[in-house]
Design a protein around this motif. Structure first.
Motif, PDB file in Angstrom:
ATOM      1  N   ILE A   1       0.753  -1.334  -0.284  1.00 43.61           N
ATOM      2  CA  ILE A   1      -0.143   0.201  -0.338  1.00 43.61           C
ATOM      3  C   ILE A   1       1.020   1.558  -0.007  1.00 43.61           C
ATOM      4  O   ILE A   1       1.264   1.352   0.897  1.00 43.61           O
ATOM      5  CB  ILE A   1      -1.180   0.075   1.162  1.00 43.61           C
ATOM      6  CG1 ILE A   1      -1.980  -1.506   1.115  1.00 43.61           C
ATOM      7  CG2 ILE A   1      -2.085   1.064   1.327  1.00 43.61           C
ATOM      8  CD1 ILE A   1      -2.528  -1.418   2.663  1.00 43.61           C
TER       9      ILE A   1
ATOM     10  N   ALA B   1      -7.804   3.634  -3.447  1.00 46.70           N
ATOM     11  CA  ALA B   1      -8.236   1.961  -3.133  1.00 46.70           C
ATOM     12  C   ALA B   1      -9.001   1.879  -2.040  1.00 46.70           C
ATOM     13  O   ALA B   1      -9.798   0.648  -1.896  1.00 46.70           O
ATOM     14  CB  ALA B   1      -7.048   1.153  -2.100  1.00 46.70           C
TER      15      ALA B   1
ATOM     16  N   ALA C   1      -2.391  -1.083  -3.632  1.00 50.27           N
ATOM     17  CA  ALA C   1      -3.052  -0.278  -3.501  1.00 50.27           C
ATOM     18  C   ALA C   1      -2.383   1.023  -3.217  1.00 50.27           C
ATOM     19  O   ALA C   1      -1.966   1.469  -2.205  1.00 50.27           O
ATOM     20  CB  ALA C   1      -4.327  -0.871  -1.997  1.00 50.27           C
TER      21      ALA C   1
ATOM     22  N   LYS D   1     -12.748  -0.945   0.329  1.00 49.69           N
ATOM     23  CA  LYS D   1     -12.487  -0.631   1.890  1.00 49.69           C
ATOM     24  C   LYS D   1     -13.483  -1.795   2.498  1.00 49.69           C
ATOM     25  O   LYS D   1     -13.951  -2.683   3.758  1.00 49.69           O
ATOM     26  CB  LYS D   1     -12.394   1.246   2.417  1.00 49.69           C
ATOM     27  CG  LYS D   1     -13.036   0.520   2.458  1.00 49.69           C
ATOM     28  CD  LYS D   1     -13.995   2.334   2.841  1.00 49.69           C
ATOM     29  CE  LYS D   1     -14.851   3.533   3.281  1.00 49.69           C
ATOM     30  NZ  LYS D   1     -15.388   4.807   3.693  1.00 49.69           N
TER      31      LYS D   1
ATOM     32  N   PRO E   1      -5.723   5.168   4.115  1.00 51.54           N
ATOM     33  CA  PRO E   1      -6.075   4.329   4.029  1.00 51.54           C
ATOM     34  C   PRO E   1      -6.773   3.468   4.717  1.00 51.54           C
ATOM     35  O   PRO E   1      -7.137   1.729   5.121  1.00 51.54           O
ATOM     36  CB  PRO E   1      -4.434   2.989   4.096  1.00 51.54           C
ATOM     37  CG  PRO E   1      -4.344   4.231   4.790  1.00 51.54           C
ATOM     38  CD  PRO E   1      -4.308   5.874   4.059  1.00 51.54           C
TER      39      PRO E   1
ATOM     40  N   LEU F   1      -7.727  -3.705   3.055  1.00 48.15           N
ATOM     41  CA  LEU F   1      -6.723  -3.499   2.020  1.00 48.15           C
ATOM     42  C   LEU F   1      -5.814  -4.660   1.920  1.00 48.15           C
ATOM     43  O   LEU F   1      -5.339  -4.783   0.527  1.00 48.15           O
ATOM     44  CB  LEU F   1      -6.008  -1.914   2.303  1.00 48.15           C
ATOM     45  CG  LEU F   1      -7.362  -1.289   2.024  1.00 48.15           C
ATOM     46  CD1 LEU F   1      -6.749   0.521   1.730  1.00 48.15           C
ATOM     47  CD2 LEU F   1      -7.643  -1.115   0.462  1.00 48.15           C
TER      48      LEU F   1
END
Length: 1020
Positions: A566, A685, A709, A689, A714, A725
């Motif tokens: 991520i 991204a 991602a 979720k 996040p 994620l």
């Protein structure tokens, strides 16, 4: 039961009063033909009237088969048929008289222009016929001139008559000097008078307190009556009844017999015991001279018949016995409801029979019937043999085994449940859990609860598993379910595990340990991105900042090792540029030593990279790729395969990168799954979720060697979003949502002493696979950002409206807090209403349009100064309706603006208009402007309504506070004083700790929005 009786036609003496009472109680009704229809038409001027005529019916006979079916009733002619009250349209002549002319019910709809009719009156007549026809068959009869009010079943007739008076429609009688009067209230009842010799029951008809002879009367449907007088002083009086007329009451009207029924004195007691209770249900009985006192009705008895049928079915019937009494019945039903809340059938004799099958039948028999048997006034009758239903309450024990199959991705599962010494196969339990059932009924009539902790965990696992139809060949687990077997293993009392699935995630854990050991005390992500570790790709048309170079090196490290991750840099730090640098590096690396200006087609062994982004950002990827990595061959998908007629493989052919939207990715998920890809890039991204959504599953199940991602947020509300994620980019890093919740969220809720250790363990596990830098650390050259809260007092009228709504919504919602998940939609709808009401009362109801909006006044006051000094401003709101009000105020003030919301069709053009134009204000909905925008031309930001999600507000602000900004950025949050908005601000601050705790520091983290949070929002 009393025998059925006929309506009285002669005096009821001592010998026949019983038959007469029974006849009165039996009441009959008659069907009558329905009239024709009329149509609507436009305006005219001739005055119209409604002619009333008492008409004697002349039914057909063998020697009389033609001629009129009815004639006008006459006092001088012997009566030969039934009387009915007819009406027809008439017109006022020049001499002031009412004339029939050529207008009839059948042609009134076509006479507007020809007869120069009054438009509103004509419309009234056109409504009359359809309303008369309600619930009646449609056919054409010979008597088309008259409609009969006796057949008028709709009580809206009285509204029509009142409207006729308002419109000036005359109500006339066909007899000379006849008077037509519409009364207010009519009653039909029996009046009892007791003497020493007899009890006399006399029918009484009153209209507005005045008595009328029942023999010269008739009923209008079941909702009204009319009376008539013929002879020298003809008159017609009609009025609605105080209550719907029963068949018995309608029988009394028009009776040609004597005025009463006579019960001999010696038989009065028998009348009161055996006949009066039945009679009073059909006709109100009073005693105006108080000569007799009627006995109170016996309390009703509710009989509940329970019939046990084959195949675990139970039929439930309800029936009242005895005299009906609404108050007593309501009280009894209250006792029944207290004994068994949520009865499966209403206790009403008109309600249909209810049949319960399966588990509901078992629970009703086992739990409800014993409680119902204790209710006073309720009799329970059982029909058939009662099964021995019983609930199993012991703690279940699980035995789990796994066997590898010939298919690489699948493992067979064997699960056995033992309860109270009984072995229960897992298959029926699994299917019940998959369908969301709370309990399970077995073939031996025993049943068990599935809400026990062990089954709660199984239910969570099934949420992660594939759909039920995937299990038709038996119980199987897919290797893409990152740690489903591990969770089964945690639950089981006995296991025989297969270990091959662990090999798929073991490398990740080993790599984490290796990275940490190599880095020592340093951050593992920084160790993976050492300066000079990976050269920048040739042809990259950009100068990267040092932190961007480090980010590229970290991404290249993940790519080279086949790991996902991520990229969670703060908004505005160039995540798109770092990702494009990685893609260019991957393409060139796959092409071998070649570093020229182009890369040969098909150089990526697994196909092109797939980038999935919000629809509004797809074009931005194409623009940025052409600008920074012109060597990459980049294309986009603009429609589904079905719409474009082109297979996805054809659209991806010859490309290095294909960009599509989240919507198209979800709709064509099978096609994307079938195509080969070098890697998957999820931009913004946070769209995936939600771990239960189709979009999340599509991204998670896409079989590619590399997933990344890209998101500045996040985690917006709770840690499970971060888990979602990682379940896509690094499956197996965390075993399951259930274990993640147990290991991190629940200990945090309980505020255990080891909370700091839990946070550090979580950060240590995600450290190698997530890179996050904030602007205040890596972009210190950005100008300052100053934030200020402007507290706005509501106008007194606005305050009164808000407080009224707040109290109402508090009373409605506080009782729903115990089950927030079940009532979440209702709760959030009320909260949204209060948030809108905090902004402007007219957003809730147009009737408040004249209530001043203090917040808009404060905004305009601020903007006057901002615009005068040459600054430019972004104005955000979550409510497009409020943005429209702001736009109207700007127009009135003469301030030019641009506008963007989710419904904007040409988003790039609107953005370019603001960036290149000179409009000082940009109105943007929070949803439409939360990502994909670079608006450094503005240096002021106004947030009109706060939200408890700090990430959403940060994204809005960072549309202007990002790389490229050269001015100080001023941020103003307008908050309505002493409203839910102040509560939201406090809640937002607490939610911000969640992100800081895991990603930035060691503060205490919380869960998502809870019932306590909502209670706080509703505090006065």
């Amino acid at each position: 039961m009393p025998p059925p009786l006929q309506p009285p036609r002669r005096a009821a003496g001592a010998s026949d009063w019983k038959a007469a009472v029974a006849a009165l109680s039996g009441g009959l009704t008659a069907d009558a033909p329905a009239p024709d229809t009329v149509a609507d038409s436009p305006e005219a001027r001739t005055t119209m009237g409604l002619l009333f005529e008492l008409r004697e019916q002349t039914p057909r006979s063998a020697d009389r088969w033609r001629g009129a079916t009815a004639v006008r009733a006459s006092a001088t002619r012997p009566r030969a048929g039934a009387y009915r009250l007819g009406v027809r349209p008439v017109l006022r002549s020049d001499s002031g008289k009412w004339v029939k002319s050529t207008i009839t019910w059948s042609n009134v709809g076509y006479q507007l222009n020809r007869l120069n009719l009054n438009v509103e009156q004509h419309r009234w007549f056109c409504q009359f016929v359809p309303l008369h026809r309600v619930d009646r068959p449609v056919y054409n009869g010979q008597d088309t001139e008259w409609l009969y009010l006796d057949e008028f079943e709709s009580p809206l007739l009285w509204h029509l008559l009142a409207e006729a008076v308002r419109l000036g429609i005359g109500l006339a009688g066909s007899h000379k000097d006849a008077q037509v009067t519409v009364g207010t209230t009519a009653t039909v009842q029996l009046d009892a008078a007791l003497t020493s010799t007899a009890l006399t029951l006399s029918p009484v008809l009153t209209i507005d307190g005045r008595a009328h002879p029942v023999g010269d009367a008739g009923s209008i449907g079941a909702h009204g009556v009319y009376t008539y007088a013929l002879g020298a002083n003809p008159a017609i009086v009609l009025a609605p009844s105080a209550a719907p007329l029963s068949a018995e009451q309608r029988t009394l009207l028009g009776s040609a017999g004597p005025s009463g029924l006579v019960v001999p004195a010696g038989e009065v007691d028998e009348f009161l015991r055996g006949y009066y209770p039945t009679l009073r249900r059909g006709v109100p009985v009073t005693s105006t001279d108080a000569s007799i006192e009627f006995p109170p009705p016996p309390p009703p008895v509710l009989v509940h018949t329970v019939s046990f049928e084959p195949k675990q079915a139970v039929r439930l019937d309800w029936q009242w016995q005895g005299d009906r009494d609404e108050e007593a019945e309501t009280e009894l039903l209250g006792r029944v409801a207290d004994a068994v809340p949520g009865l499966p059938a209403p206790a009403d004799p008109d309600a249909p029979t209810v049949t319960l099958t399966g588990l509901p039948a078992a629970e009703y028999t086992d739990k409800s019937l014993p409680r119902l048997g204790e209710v006073a006034g309720l009799r329970v009758d059982l029909v058939g043999a009662k099964p021995d239903y019983r609930e199993l309450t012991a703690t279940p024990q699980l035995i789990v085994t796994t066997v590898e199959t010939e298919k690489r991705d699948w493992f067979d599962l064997g699960v056995l449940v033992k309860i109270d010494g009984r072995s229960i196969p897992f298959d029926p339990i699994f299917r019940a859990l998959a369908k969301g059932r709370k309990k399970l009924l077995l073939v031996d009539n025993s049943y068990l609860s599935l809400t026990q902790p062990v089954f709660d965990r199984l239910r969570d696992l099934i949420d992660e598993a594939r759909a039920l139809q995937e299990w038709e060949t038996g119980l199987r687990i897919n290797r893409h379910q990152a740690s489903l077997w591990s969770d089964f293993e945690d639950l089981a009392d006995e296991t025989e595990q297969a270990v091959s699935w662990r090999a798929a995630v073991g490398g990740l854990l080993r790599l984490e340990r290796a990275d940490t050991e190599a880095a020592g005390e340093a951050d593992a992500a920084d160790a993976a991105a050492l300066p000079g570790a990976t050269p920048l790709p040739a042809g990259l048309n950009a100068t990267l900042r040092p932190y961007q170079v480090a980010g590229f090196e970290w991404l290249a490290f993940l790519w080279d090792h086949g790991l996902g991750g991520i990229l969670a840099d703060d908004m505005g730090l160039g995540k798109t540029l770092q990702t494009l640098a990685l893609l260019s590096h991957a393409v060139q690396q796959s092409a071998g030593p070649q570093t020229g200006s182009s890369v040969s087609a098909g150089s990526l062994p697994h196909g092109p990279f797939l980038i999935v982004a919000p629809t509004s950002v797809v074009s931005n990827w194409l623009t940025e790729a052409a600008r920074f990595t012109p060597n990459l061959r980049v294309g986009s998908v603009s429609s589904t395969q079905a719409t474009s007629g082109r297979p996805l493989a054809e659209q991806a052919e010859g490309l290095d990168v294909l960009v599509t939207s989240y919507a198209l990715f979800r709709l064509d998920a099978p096609a994307y799954q079938a195509h080969g890809w070098a890697g998957l890039i999820l931009d913004e991204a946070q769209f995936v979720k939600n771990r239960t959504s189709q979009l999340h599953r599509a991204a998670r199940d896409l079989d590619v060697p590399f997933k990344l991602a890209v998101t500045g947020t996040p985690m917006e509300n709770n840690l499970l979003e971060l888990w979602a994620l990682f379940s896509i980019v690094a499956p197996g890093l965390f075993p399951s949502a259930r274990r993640f919740t147990e290991e991190y969220l629940r200990p945090a809720e309980r505020k255990v002493r080891s909370q700091g250790e839990l946070i550090e363990r979580l950060r240590r596990r995600i450290r190698p696979l997530m890179l996050r830098r904030t602007k205040d650390v890596v972009a210190r050259d950005l100008p300052a950002k100053q934030e200020q809260v402007l507290r706005v007092e509501l106008d007194p009228r606005h305050r009164e409206i808000y407080d009224t709504f707040l109290q109402r919504e508090r009373q409605k919602l506080l009782g729903l807090m115990e089950d927030l998940e079940a009532n979440r939609f209702i709760v959030f709808r009320s909260i949204t209403l209060l948030r809108m009401l905090s902004l402007d009362a007219s957003l809730v109801d147009d009737e408040y349009a004249d209530v001043p909006s203090s917040k808009l006044d404060a905004l305009i006051e601020q903007l006057d100064e901002v615009v005068a000094e040459g600054h430019r401003a972004l104005i955000f709101s979550q409510f497009t309706s409020y943005l429209a009000l702001a736009a109207a105020r700007l127009e009135k003030r003469g301030i030019r603006y641009s506008y963007l919301d989710g419904g904007t069709t040409d988003r790039p053009a609107v953005i370019d208009e603001f960036k290149t134009g000179d409009a000082p204000v940009f109105l943007i909905s929070l949803k439409a402007g939360g990502f994909g925008l670079n608006l450094t031309e503005a240096d002021y930001v106004f947030l009109l309504d706060p939200w408890w999600n700090p990430a959403s507000e940060s994204q809005a602000i960072d549309r202007t506070h990002r790389i490229g900004q050269t001015k100080n950025v001023m941020v103003y949050r307008l908050v309505a004083a002493d409203t839910i908005e102040e509560k939201v601000m406090a809640l937002k601050d607490s939610k911000a700790k969640l992100v800081q705790a895991v990603l930035d520091d060691d503060a205490v983290f919380a869960q998502s929005l809870t019932a306590d949070d909502i209670r706080g929002l509703l505090e006065p």
